[in-house]
Write a protein that holds these residues in place. Sequence first.
Motif, PDB file in Angstrom:
ATOM      1  N   SER A  59       7.331   1.845  -4.347  1.00 26.22           N
ATOM      2  CA  SER A  59       7.884   2.146  -3.037  1.00 26.22           C
ATOM      3  C   SER A  59       9.404   2.023  -3.039  1.00 26.22           C
ATOM      4  O   SER A  59       9.968   1.094  -3.619  1.00 26.22           O
ATOM      5  CB  SER A  59       7.292   1.181  -2.006  1.00 26.22           C
TER       6      SER A  59
ATOM      7  N   THR B 276       3.264   0.179   0.599  1.00 25.14           N
ATOM      8  CA  THR B 276       4.053   0.058   1.832  1.00 25.14           C
ATOM      9  C   THR B 276       5.029  -1.109   1.767  1.00 25.14           C
ATOM     10  O   THR B 276       5.598  -1.503   2.783  1.00 25.14           O
ATOM     11  CB  THR B 276       3.125  -0.129   3.045  1.00 25.14           C
TER      12      THR B 276
ATOM     13  N   ARG C 279       6.420  11.698   1.899  1.00 25.55           N
ATOM     14  CA  ARG C 279       5.450  10.703   2.349  1.00 25.55           C
ATOM     15  C   ARG C 279       4.144  11.389   2.739  1.00 25.55           C
ATOM     16  O   ARG C 279       4.093  12.610   2.919  1.00 25.55           O
ATOM     17  CB  ARG C 279       6.003   9.931   3.548  1.00 25.55           C
ATOM     18  N   ASN C 280       3.114  10.594   2.907  1.00 26.69           N
ATOM     19  CA  ASN C 280       1.805  11.090   3.334  1.00 26.69           C
ATOM     20  C   ASN C 280       1.440  10.521   4.694  1.00 26.69           C
ATOM     21  O   ASN C 280       1.776   9.369   5.009  1.00 26.69           O
ATOM     22  CB  ASN C 280       0.713  10.694   2.339  1.00 26.69           C
TER      23      ASN C 280
ATOM     24  N   TYR D  92      -2.897   5.766   8.104  1.00 20.58           N
ATOM     25  CA  TYR D  92      -1.971   5.715   6.972  1.00 20.58           C
ATOM     26  C   TYR D  92      -0.879   6.746   7.288  1.00 20.58           C
ATOM     27  O   TYR D  92      -0.908   7.873   6.801  1.00 20.58           O
ATOM     28  CB  TYR D  92      -2.687   6.072   5.675  1.00 20.58           C
TER      29      TYR D  92
ATOM     30  N   ASN E 153      -5.414  -1.017   1.391  1.00 27.72           N
ATOM     31  CA  ASN E 153      -4.127  -0.336   1.486  1.00 27.72           C
ATOM     32  C   ASN E 153      -4.114   0.995   0.741  1.00 27.72           C
ATOM     33  O   ASN E 153      -3.416   1.932   1.134  1.00 27.72           O
ATOM     34  CB  ASN E 153      -3.021  -1.239   0.929  1.00 27.72           C
ATOM     35  N   ASN E 154      -4.922   1.095  -0.327  1.00 29.25           N
ATOM     36  CA  ASN E 154      -4.871   2.278  -1.181  1.00 29.25           C
ATOM     37  C   ASN E 154      -5.783   3.407  -0.707  1.00 29.25           C
ATOM     38  O   ASN E 154      -6.492   4.047  -1.490  1.00 29.25           O
ATOM     39  CB  ASN E 154      -5.188   1.894  -2.631  1.00 29.25           C
ATOM     40  N   GLY E 155      -5.788   3.646   0.600  1.00 29.24           N
ATOM     41  CA  GLY E 155      -6.400   4.847   1.152  1.00 29.24           C
ATOM     42  C   GLY E 155      -7.904   4.874   1.197  1.00 29.24           C
ATOM     43  O   GLY E 155      -8.496   5.948   1.059  1.00 29.24           O
TER      44      GLY E 155
ATOM     45  N   VAL F 138       3.162   6.954   4.820  1.00 29.87           N
ATOM     46  CA  VAL F 138       3.038   5.923   3.788  1.00 29.87           C
ATOM     47  C   VAL F 138       3.661   6.392   2.479  1.00 29.87           C
ATOM     48  O   VAL F 138       3.635   7.569   2.127  1.00 29.87           O
ATOM     49  CB  VAL F 138       1.566   5.511   3.563  1.00 29.87           C
ATOM     50  N   ASP F 139       4.202   5.421   1.756  1.00 30.09           N
ATOM     51  CA  ASP F 139       4.889   5.664   0.493  1.00 30.09           C
ATOM     52  C   ASP F 139       3.927   5.421  -0.669  1.00 30.09           C
ATOM     53  O   ASP F 139       2.808   4.937  -0.486  1.00 30.09           O
ATOM     54  CB  ASP F 139       6.096   4.728   0.398  1.00 30.09           C
ATOM     55  N   TYR F 140       4.378   5.746  -1.873  1.00 30.27           N
ATOM     56  CA  TYR F 140       3.596   5.554  -3.087  1.00 30.27           C
ATOM     57  C   TYR F 140       4.325   4.571  -4.004  1.00 30.27           C
ATOM     58  O   TYR F 140       5.520   4.304  -3.855  1.00 30.27           O
ATOM     59  CB  TYR F 140       3.381   6.891  -3.810  1.00 30.27           C
TER      60      TYR F 140
ATOM     61  N   VAL G 160      -1.189   3.787  -2.614  1.00 25.01           N
ATOM     62  CA  VAL G 160      -0.311   3.624  -1.452  1.00 25.01           C
ATOM     63  C   VAL G 160       0.458   2.311  -1.602  1.00 25.01           C
ATOM     64  O   VAL G 160      -0.134   1.266  -1.876  1.00 25.01           O
ATOM     65  CB  VAL G 160      -1.127   3.612  -0.144  1.00 25.01           C
TER      66      VAL G 160
END
Length: 387
Positions: A128, A96, A135-136, A120, A61-63, A123-125, A94
């Motif tokens: 969240s 979500t 967002r990214n 992705y 999940n973390n990119g 996506v929020d950080y 990241v």
Amino acid sequence: MRVILGLSLLLVSSQTLGQAILPGFDSQTLPRNDDDSTDLVSLGFTVNFFGINRSTVYVNNNGNLTFDQPLFEFTPFDLTATSRQIIAPFFADVDTSEAGQPVTYGTGTFAGRPAFGVNYIDVDYFVSSPEHNNRNSFQVILVDRSDVQVGAFDIVFNYDQIQWETGEASGSDANGRGGASARVGYSNGSGDAGTFFELVGSAVNGAFLDGGPNALVGNRLNSGVNGRYIFQARDGTVIAPNLFNEADGQWVNADPDFQGAGEGLTFDFFPSLELLFVAWFTYPLEAITPAQPGGVVDVGEPGQRWLTAQLDVVDNIAVGPVFSTAGGAFDAPRTDVQRSVQVGEMTIELNSCDSGNVTYNLFNGEITRTFEIIPFEKRVNPNVVCN
């Protein structure tokens, strides 16, 4: 469970998003979560990643993607010194779980070749929150290139919007900025030379953000599309990009309104020596002081308009001494003896194939300046595209 209290909002102005991200690669969804990963997922083909054949991957999940085991770490670590086998389009926290969109993944095609991709998007950080409006959106695609050789593949990073760089548990402010910023690159986990790479701007606050000095959406690598970075893996090795390989020729000050005497540099890169020779000409007179009475610039011989530099290149950064050479200047009086004297230091950092920054320090720090450079061709035709 990580809990951080406090929330403020970042107001993001309306802007046009990038066009690098491709549709598809969304047949599967990683359920909303914070720091979770998939089980092993099939790529649909086999890749040779630094001598090890892989046909499955963990989607984290973390990119990032990992080959050896799932990765739950949320604070990005140094990709040049890790023991993990990782491909990271945007290694950061990241989240979500409460807002934005969940991560999706699946098979598809890229340029007509079989591919596996992970989205992705929006996506929020961490932490969240539906109240976040920054967002990214980024994407990673692994492309089967068995048409070239068995196990060959391409790594494609695509970016359309980067408005946060860190989660709050990694030291950011409430707007996802500052702290231990995102890292972009890859590693096979051995630490051996040539088996890892980090994109310039990794771990630098503000660098990758939209409008930042190394904005991911505004630059590109081995591609004609802004926001797209392509790395080729051949013979079990990912070919680390060095932008200086394609930088030979003339570069000029990027400011179209620059009012000095004109400013340009000619690059000549020697890859086997990792050495960049620079001829630096028509630098701005007002920046080169002290001046003698009558305005004659006190650098080398009177009237001299050339300096040279010999810079050591590491990745996409060149650093080294600046010299003034007497006896060879175009508009200076001839001398019987040529001599070179070091007058300062210079750093050149290329952000893409058509942009970079020059910082110089002359006369023991009396003159320090930074300016942006672009290829001369781009000054003549702003629409020219490099690859």
